[in-house]
Design a protein around this motif. Structure first.
Motif, short mmCIF file in Angstrom:
data_model
loop_
_atom_site.label_atom_id
_atom_site.label_comp_id
_atom_site.label_asym_id
_atom_site.label_seq_id
_atom_site.Cartn_x
_atom_site.Cartn_y
_atom_site.Cartn_z
N ALA A 12 -22.94 1.49 -16.63
CA ALA A 12 -21.59 2.18 -17.64
C ALA A 12 -20.97 2.74 -16.02
O ALA A 12 -20.17 2.51 -16.22
CB ALA A 12 -22.40 3.05 -17.96
N VAL A 13 -21.82 2.89 -15.39
CA VAL A 13 -21.25 4.06 -14.28
C VAL A 13 -20.02 3.31 -13.72
O VAL A 13 -18.89 3.34 -13.13
CB VAL A 13 -22.09 4.24 -13.11
N GLN A 14 -20.37 2.24 -13.50
CA GLN A 14 -19.75 1.09 -12.37
C GLN A 14 -18.16 0.67 -13.25
O GLN A 14 -17.52 0.81 -12.96
CB GLN A 14 -20.30 -0.18 -11.58
N ARG A 15 -18.53 0.47 -14.61
CA ARG A 15 -17.13 -0.43 -14.89
C ARG A 15 -16.33 1.16 -15.42
O ARG A 15 -15.28 0.79 -15.73
CB ARG A 15 -17.90 -0.81 -16.60
N THR A 16 -17.15 2.29 -15.82
CA THR A 16 -16.69 3.03 -16.03
C THR A 16 -14.90 3.67 -15.01
O THR A 16 -13.92 3.87 -15.13
CB THR A 16 -17.08 4.46 -16.57
N ILE A 17 -15.65 3.67 -13.72
CA ILE A 17 -14.89 3.99 -12.12
C ILE A 17 -13.95 2.64 -12.49
O ILE A 17 -12.47 3.16 -12.01
CB ILE A 17 -15.65 4.19 -11.43
N ASN A 18 -14.78 1.47 -12.90
CA ASN A 18 -13.14 0.79 -12.14
C ASN A 18 -12.24 0.82 -13.21
O ASN A 18 -10.97 0.29 -12.67
CB ASN A 18 -14.01 -0.29 -12.69
N ILE A 19 -12.13 1.09 -14.50
CA ILE A 19 -10.60 1.56 -15.52
C ILE A 19 -10.08 2.53 -14.71
O ILE A 19 -8.80 2.16 -14.12
CB ILE A 19 -10.92 2.09 -16.56
#
Length: 358
Positions: free
Chosen positions: A92-99
């Protein structure tokens, strides 16, 4: 005859009472079961930031404000869905930051600020609250999503931090997406660099007190995006990604890739991501300090965050903010600047987005 009628009436009364009692018992059991189900719903939550600084309503157009809010909502809903579907806090942390890394609105990834040499040098870090494992990268110039590389350092190397060309070589080995440095060019960020350089040519006083109308250069030392999450398994994770400080020299590195300063996560306490004047956040070890206060003093996340951000860091001379979530799902979004791009969502799907101070 009367005796027979009386007997049947008694039987009917008894049967009705028995049915009513059975129905009441069934209803009571159902209510109890519903309460148990409600209590057993796994707790989870997510909180993000997109940087702190002199973010004032009067300096923000309606269209720009709406753009920030829309991107913050897109980012946090991405991570929230992962958590709701049973995914890990780390994912969740990775994909959120990717946005946010893929948006030119934030000082990370695509929207990274420029160095004095006119290049973009990116930093990121991530930490797993279950194992206390962590990964970080600093000074990379060709990595589209530095937070993803930080994760690879954590899980596929024996190290915690890699920097520069070595980190980029490791990225190629791990199949991380590489881009031409020109990918990071945005007109707003480049103009901000030029204006700061022009200011340096015309001002002798470089104490940073000069006010600017342009929101992109008002806080040349601020920026950064970050996320902290709690998943259904009770595991915490945090991550931070940044382009650093506008006009930075000598391959300067701030707090974002420093475990304990810009990022920290521990299942015993909380997960934290920082944004602010990096030099002071490193000296104050802000992210770890909040966790340590919870672990050793037994204070709440809210109390710890408030003391560190409103007292300790200002006493050092720094400013900025943090977002954090503890092992029970409580959230803190603390800052001592005029504003901080931020959002949070809980396991009920309740969303809160903020930009300015209270």
């Amino acid at each position: 005859m009367k005796k027979i009628l009386l007997f049947f009436s008694f039987c009917l009364f008894f049967a009705c009472n028995e049915n009513t009692s059975a129905e009441a018992g069934t209803t009571s059991e159902a209510n109890s079961e519903n309460i148990q189900k409600k209590d057993s719903v796994p707790n989870f939550g997510i909180v993000i930031h997109g940087g702190a600084g002199t973010i004032l309503k009067e300096n923000m157009s309606d269209s720009l404000e709406n753009a920030y809010k829309a991107k913050l909502e897109e980012a946090i809903r991405t991570g929230h869905k992962i958590l709701a579907d049973g995914g890990t806090a780390l994912e969740a942390v990775q994909r959120t930051i990717n946005i946010m890394e893929n948006s030119p609105l934030f000082n990370a990834g695509k929207g990274a600020v420029f160095t004095n040499e006119g290049t973009n040098e990116l930093d990121a870090s991530i930490m797993d609250g279950e194992t206390l494992n962590a990964g970080a990268v600093a000074g990379v110039t060709t990595i589209k999503n530095p937070i993803n590389l930080a994760y690879e350092v954590m899980v596929n190397s024996e190290h915690v931090m890699l920097a520069g060309k070595g980190a980029e070589r490791f990225a190629k080995e791990q199949g991380i997406e590489i881009v031409d440095p020109e990918y990071f060019y945005t007109e707003n960020r480049f103009r901000s660099l030029q204006r700061i350089k022009d200011r340096e040519k015309t001002e002798l006083d470089h104490d940073g007190k000069t006010a600017f109308i342009d929101p992109y250069i008002k806080d040349s030392k601020f920026g950064t995006v970050g996320c902290a999450a709690l998943d259904k398994n009770g595991n915490l994770a945090a991550g931070t990604s940044t382009g650093g400080m506008t006009n930075k020299r000598y391959n300067r590195i701030g707090d974002a890739p420093i475990i304990g300063a810009g990022t920290y996560a521990n299942n015993k306490t909380c997960a934290v991501s920082s944004t602010g004047w990096g030099e002071f956040f490193i000296r104050g070890m802000v992210a770890h300090d909040i966790s340590a206060m919870m672990e050793y003093k037994g204070v709440s996340l809210e109390e710890a965050a408030r003391e560190v951000i409103q007292e300790k860091i200002p006493d050092l001379g720094g400013d900025g903010g943090i977002i954090a979530i503890d092992h029970e799902g409580n959230v803190a979004m603390e800052f001592n600047t005029a504003g901080m791009y931020r959002a949070k969502m809980n396991n009920k799907g309740e969303l809160e987005i903020g930009i300015y101070g209270n």
